[in-house]
Design a protein around this motif. Structure first.
Motif, short mmCIF file in Angstrom:
data_model
loop_
_atom_site.label_atom_id
_atom_site.label_comp_id
_atom_site.label_asym_id
_atom_site.label_seq_id
_atom_site.Cartn_x
_atom_site.Cartn_y
_atom_site.Cartn_z
N ARG A 103 0.97 -1.28 0.11
CA ARG A 103 -0.02 0.19 0.30
C ARG A 103 0.87 1.49 0.15
NH1 ARG A 103 -3.46 -1.40 4.50
NH2 ARG A 103 -4.41 -3.35 3.30
N THR B 257 4.13 1.43 -1.08
CA THR B 257 4.62 1.77 -2.42
C THR B 257 3.67 2.33 -3.45
OG1 THR B 257 5.18 -0.79 -1.90
CG2 THR B 257 6.14 0.20 -4.10
N PHE B 258 2.46 1.72 -3.20
CA PHE B 258 1.36 2.40 -4.10
C PHE B 258 1.23 3.61 -4.14
CE2 PHE B 258 -2.80 2.93 -5.85
CZ PHE B 258 -2.52 2.64 -7.17
N LEU C 104 4.14 5.66 -5.43
CA LEU C 104 4.05 5.93 -6.71
C LEU C 104 3.07 6.80 -7.17
CD1 LEU C 104 4.09 2.17 -8.30
CD2 LEU C 104 5.25 4.17 -9.19
N ALA C 105 1.81 6.96 -6.50
CA ALA C 105 0.96 7.84 -7.02
C ALA C 105 1.26 9.37 -6.79
CB ALA C 105 -0.12 7.71 -6.08
N SER D 64 4.04 10.31 -9.36
CA SER D 64 3.59 10.71 -10.67
C SER D 64 3.08 12.20 -10.61
CB SER D 64 2.48 9.65 -11.26
OG SER D 64 1.17 9.80 -10.51
N ALA E 57 5.54 14.69 -10.88
CA ALA E 57 5.96 14.58 -12.13
C ALA E 57 4.98 15.48 -13.08
CB ALA E 57 6.22 13.23 -12.88
N ALA E 58 3.82 15.16 -12.88
CA ALA E 58 2.56 15.85 -13.74
C ALA E 58 2.79 17.54 -13.57
CB ALA E 58 1.27 15.58 -13.34
N SER F 217 6.24 18.94 -14.90
CA SER F 217 5.95 19.35 -16.47
C SER F 217 5.39 20.40 -16.93
CB SER F 217 5.76 17.94 -17.13
OG SER F 217 4.25 17.80 -16.79
N LEU G 165 -6.92 19.00 -18.01
CA LEU G 165 -5.48 18.64 -18.43
C LEU G 165 -5.13 16.92 -18.27
CD1 LEU G 165 -3.94 21.59 -16.26
CD2 LEU G 165 -4.88 21.50 -18.72
N SER G 166 -6.44 16.17 -17.99
CA SER G 166 -6.15 14.65 -17.89
C SER G 166 -7.54 14.34 -18.61
CB SER G 166 -5.93 14.40 -16.75
OG SER G 166 -6.87 14.83 -15.66
N GLY G 167 -7.56 12.91 -19.08
CA GLY G 167 -8.79 12.49 -19.57
C GLY G 167 -8.75 12.80 -21.00
N ILE H 113 -1.47 6.85 -14.11
CA ILE H 113 -0.24 7.16 -13.99
C ILE H 113 0.27 6.76 -15.29
CG2 ILE H 113 2.03 6.40 -12.94
CD1 ILE H 113 0.56 5.63 -10.43
N GLN I 127 -0.80 9.68 -17.77
CA GLN I 127 -0.39 10.71 -17.51
C GLN I 127 1.26 10.89 -17.68
OE1 GLN I 127 -2.79 12.81 -16.85
NE2 GLN I 127 -1.15 14.63 -17.06
N ARG J 267 1.56 11.23 -21.25
CA ARG J 267 0.93 12.56 -21.62
C ARG J 267 2.06 13.44 -21.51
NH1 ARG J 267 -4.09 12.61 -19.05
NH2 ARG J 267 -4.88 11.61 -21.00
N SER J 268 2.82 13.45 -20.38
CA SER J 268 3.91 14.36 -19.90
C SER J 268 5.12 14.24 -21.00
CB SER J 268 4.19 14.00 -18.53
OG SER J 268 3.19 14.20 -17.69
#
Lengths: 446, 534
Positions: free
Chosen positions: A10, A12-13, A16-17, A20, A23-24, A27, A52-54, B346, B349, B352-353
């Motif tokens: 959990r 780790t997950f 990760l999230a 990310s 990172a988003a 950028s 910006l997503s989807g 993830i 995205q 996308r980046s």
């Protein structure tokens, strides 16, 4: 094996999230950019409400970027009312209810002076009640189906009479191939349905019989066009000149055009006039089989004017990518933003009511020539261009309207709305005023 | 050296100027092109093509490639690199004239060009060119060409060209206004179009049948021919629809095969399956770009090279995901679902980046574009390619499962994990390999899908639901079931689509699948015995 270190996984997950999202962020936009050269004082906040997503990120991310560019430029010029502009970027993630939520956040938490945003009509419909309730200002930059006129929204894209109707006029003309049979093909949602209803009535008025009009709807993201393209082919083989009017939504266009090319339908046989295909969409396609296919817009990147060339240069410099294309909704934001700047300057305040009243009548030169004027129904005057796709993914303009076309909020080609006008100036001050009964329909027909 | 060149230029210019008046008669053939209106330009193309001027061909080519320029005073110039040459004389001009503007091109002008090329090619010594010209004249009949068609037809030896010319002549005759002395010729034309069949012939005949000024006998013959052609078209239409169904089914099959391994065989609900496809498509693009930059000679087969590369890259991703995430969640389907769904966001995205939110253009090689006619059917090559590819992939997967050690171990683990472990099979390794295999297969699907769909970070989302539907409908854990379900859904969709529309067809299929699953919860081909659920 399933019970090894559950908590570890959990964690780790989660990491990760987190990584990310960091990172988003990295950028994307950094606050320093836009504020760099701005004057001091309390910043004026400008909301940017684009996904910006989807699914819609493909189209809307560009509009967020262009807004950041415009705001940075305005700050370089000394800001507005001696104060810096500060962009507030939110991500409604192509999720229609989330649009309303983010709009509420922009208006009541961030207290933005104006918001620029939305792409699909359904997202606009979703934020409209919020902007009306909290008396905000929204600039909506995309061509749409009309039949709406809110005091709190400025429609800087084309109304149907500024895109769909002139496009059909061109197809009917000799230069456009003299089409006498029309396939209206679209994605199944409000914009294509309303546009096709208007077009069907208009074609009937132009003497096209009902059996010469075929209407077809497909789901969002349709990728298998074999049956529909062969239906179009059969529809076009009755000896009458046939044209396709496409309101297919962005993403589904690539497989549609691929199928057209593969089934050997060229623009000289059955031309396709598209309302949602711009330079941006073509960037992801091999355009050689599409040469000669048509699109109707109020702006094309290929139109050579000093203003447009300067805009493209600045866009390339801002994005640090000399290949980024410009498109029609970007120009709409350019016009809308500059009009808002003028209106705020004229009103001397960012107070919503005063700015809304100051907006009507503001004039701003288009990038492609002519002057856009904000009309009492919150639509613009626009030139209409028909472009043909070329090998290099750009459009070459083959036709334009002789004059600027004033946008009509309510279509005269729909029986229920043919007497309606929008006029937000006194004494009418109504978005849906019936010119026959001299009454404002108010909330009942918005 | 430079002064010599200058001198030559000056002399050439002077010669051109001196010679110009002498070419007054010829210049008229070019005048139509040096205009601003499409109507005039299209007329100019026809005039020039008919003039037989030696410069005509290069001028029309230049127009087609947007290299033709004009000045308001009637000058016409061809641009070659930086040099402008006078279109009438072929001599370079210097300096570049003022107010020079490109001659505009639109569909109307393009149509005139197609007609001009057809006229020229009709007497070409090459069979392919003559055939192309005859086809073009059939599609766009021009009464002025009737004598030329007759002349070529009388000397034509090639059968294909002959029949195309007969059709073209028939279409041209019917294109003319009906006259009383033409009835016999028109009846003959109707008969040859009836024999030719096809949509085009139907179109011409339908307008003849509907024309009021037509002779009653000809009209009746045309009506009969239309209904005859309609009947043939309907028969072919059924076959054509069957092909569409197969082709749609094969896309579903490709998308679902990988999932059939991860979900069907291993029981892992992998919501990031679609993103594996997306990565496969991006790898295809990268391979294409890489090959273009390094060995352009291999470009036509870049797609074939992308197949193993995508498989390996996605398989590696799959193993990584299994080792890094999934293995901690075995036996907890809800957590797996959420974790892999998060992973899919993830990955989207991240792509996308890195690559940007817009579509990228994966090119379709020329051997995979276009179509060919099979009787009255139109078979598009990319769809056919995907159909064949899907079955090759399925066949290959069957071989792996039946004939390799990994396949044996996978089947053993599927049937009874504990027993397999007791027999010395390293089940964690098999899990990782199986997940890698499933992801690799998704990568292959990505390569195929890049040829028909747009490649963007959202690519995976449009396939994930359909993939799950196929696997569940077919029966979890059964590859034959996946095949049957993919084809059934593909065919079903395509049978319903022409009658009730694409939106309703999609809904109807979903409802039918739900009803079926209600009655048969384990799908069309349930796995019997102690499956993974027990």
């Amino acid at each position: 094996m399933s019970d090894i270190l559950p908590s570890f996984s959990r964690r780790t997950f989660g990491r990760l999230a987190l990584a990310s999202s960091a990172a988003a962020l990295a950028s994307g936009w950094r606050p320093g950019d836009a504020l760099a050269a701005a004057p001091g004082g309390e910043p004026i906040k400008v909301g940017i409400l684009h996904s910006l997503s989807g699914t819609m990120a493909i189209s809307e991310t560009t509009l967020k970027d262009v807004m950041l560019m415009l705001i940075a430029e305005q700050n370089r010029k000394g800001g507005l009312l001696g104060r810096p502009l500060q962009p507030v970027v939110v991500d409604p993630a192509s999720n229609w209810p989330l649009f309303a939520e983010k709009a509420r956040q922009l208006l009541s938490v961030d207290k933005v002076a104006a918001a620029f945003g939305c792409w699909t009509s359904v997202s606009r419909k979703s934020v409209l009640p919020v902007f009306e309730e909290l008396n905000g200002i929204l600039f909506y930059p995309v061509q749409y189906e009309g039949q709406e006129c809110s005091r709190n929204i400025f429609y800087t894209g084309a109304a149907p009479n500024q895109q769909a109707i002139p496009a059909v006029d061109y197809l009917l003309s000799e230069d456009g191939g003299g089409a006498r049979r029309f396939a209206l093909v679209g994605t199944d949602y409000v914009y294509p349905r309303t546009t096709n209803q208007i077009l069907a009535n208009y074609l009937r008025f132009k003497g096209i019989r009902d059996e010469d009009v075929m209407v077809n709807y497909t789901p969002f993201g349709q990728s298998d066009w074999q049956t529909i393209v062969s239906q179009i082919k059969a529809f076009g083989s009755t000896g009458k000149k046939t044209a396709v009017v496409s309101t297919i939504n962005g993403d589904a266009n690539v497989p549609f055009y691929k199928e057209l090319g593969n089934q050997g339908i060229s623009a000289t046989d059955i031309p396709v006039m598209a309302f949602s295909v711009g330079e941006e969409e073509l960037a992801g396609m091999d355009t050689r089989p599409l040469v000669g296919q048509l699109a109707a817009w109020n702006y094309f990147e290929s139109i050579r004017t000093p203003a447009n060339e300067a805009f493209i240069r600045e866009w390339h410099a801002f994005t640090k990518n000399p290949k980024r294309t410009t498109n029609d909704p970007m120009e709409a934001h350019y016009i809308g933003f500059n009009m808002w700047v003028q209106a705020v300057t004229k009103a001397g305040t960012t107070d919503h009511d005063k700015v809304i009243d100051a907006m009507v009548g503001i004039r701003q030169p288009n990038l492609t020539g002519g002057i856009a004027q904000m009309l009492p129904d919150h639509h613009l005057t626009k030139p209409v261009y028909i472009g043909e796709i070329q090998e290099d993914g750009q459009f070459s303009v083959v036709w334009k309207t002789p004059d600027l076309v004033p946008g009509q909020a309510w279509s005269p080609w729909v029986p229920e709305t043919k007497n309606l006008i929008g006029d937000w100036t006194k004494p009418i001050a109504c978005g849906n005023y019936d010119t026959v009964t001299k009454a404002c329909l108010g909330k009942t027909h918005a | 050296m430079r002064s010599l060149a200058c001198l030559t230029l000056v002399v050439a210019f002077w010669l051109g100027a001196v010679l110009a008046p002498g070419q007054g008669a010829r210049a008229d053939d070019f005048a139509g092109l040096a205009r601003g209106q499409f109507e005039a330009i299209a007329g100019g193309v026809a005039t020039l093509a008919a003039s037989g001027d030696p410069q005509a061909e290069s001028v029309l080519h230049a127009l087609e490639q947007r290299r033709l320029f004009f000045t308001p005073s009637g000058g016409l110039f061809i641009r070659q690199g930086e040099v402008y040459r006078d279109a009438r004389t072929g001599q370079p001009v210097s300096p570049v004239p003022d107010m020079i503007a490109p001659v505009r091109l639109n569909n109307r002008v393009r149509k005139a060009l197609v007609a001009a090329w057809a006229e020229r090619d009709l007497s070409s010594p090459l069979v392919a060119k003559r055939l192309g010209a005859a086809e073009a004249l059939y599609h766009r009949p021009d009464p002025a060409m009737l004598p030329a068609i007759g002349r070529v037809l009388s000397g034509e030896k090639d059968r294909a060209v002959r029949s195309a010319l007969v059709r073209a002549r028939a279409a041209t005759i019917l294109e003319q206004a009906p006259a009383p002395d033409q009835v016999a010729a028109r009846l003959e034309a109707v008969a040859s179009l009836r024999a030719a069949g096809g949509l085009e012939a139907r179109g011409i005949l339908a307008s003849v049948a509907a024309s009021a000024s037509e002779d009653a006998g000809v009209r009746a013959a045309a009506r009969a021919a239309v209904s005859r052609i309609d009947w043939t078209l309907r028969v072919w239409g059924v076959l054509q629809n069957a092909f569409y169904g197969l082709s749609y089914g094969s896309v579903l099959l490709l998308a679902a095969t990988g999932l059939a391994i991860t979900f069907g065989v291993m029981g892992v609900i992998n919501m990031a399956h679609g993103e594996m496809m997306m990565i496969g498509a991006y790898v295809t693009w990268m391979v294409q770009q890489g090959i273009r930059m390094t060995v352009p000679g291999l470009e036509p087969i870049a797609l074939l090279i992308a197949i193993p590369v995508s498989f390996v890259v996605c398989a590696a991703f799959g193993v990584l995901i299994e080792r890094g995430l999934i293995r901690f969640l075995y036996g907890r389907p809800l957590e797996t679902l959420l974790a892999t769904w998060g992973l899919s966001l993830i990955l989207q995205q991240a792509v996308r980046s890195v690559f940007g939110p817009t579509n990228i253009a994966v090119e379709t090689p020329s051997w995979l574009s276009g179509s060919f006619a099979l009787g009255g059917m139109e078979i598009t090559l990319n769809r056919l390619g995907i159909l064949v590819f899907a079955f090759l992939v399925l066949g290959g997967l069957m071989l792996v499962l039946r004939r390799t050690a990994l396949g044996l171990e996978m089947r053993a683990v599927t049937q009874n994990r504990r027993m397999a472990a007791l027999m010395g099979i390293r089940t964690p390794r098999v899990d990782a390999m199986a997940f890698g295999l499933g992801a690799g297969l998704a990568g292959l699907a990505g390569v195929a899908v890049s040829q028909i769909d747009n490649v963007s970070p959202n690519l995976g989302q449009s396939y994930i639901i359909d993939s799950f539907m196929v696997v569940v409908f077919g029966g979890v854990g059964n590859l034959w079931g996946t095949l049957a379900a993919a084809m059934a859904l593909g065919m079903g969709g395509k049978v319903l689509e022409p009658t009730i529309g694409a939106v309703s067809a999609k809904i109807a299929i979903l409802v039918l699948v739900i009803l079926y699953i209600q009655r048969h919860p384990r799908g069309m081909f349930p796995v019997r015995g102690r499956g993974i659920e027990s």
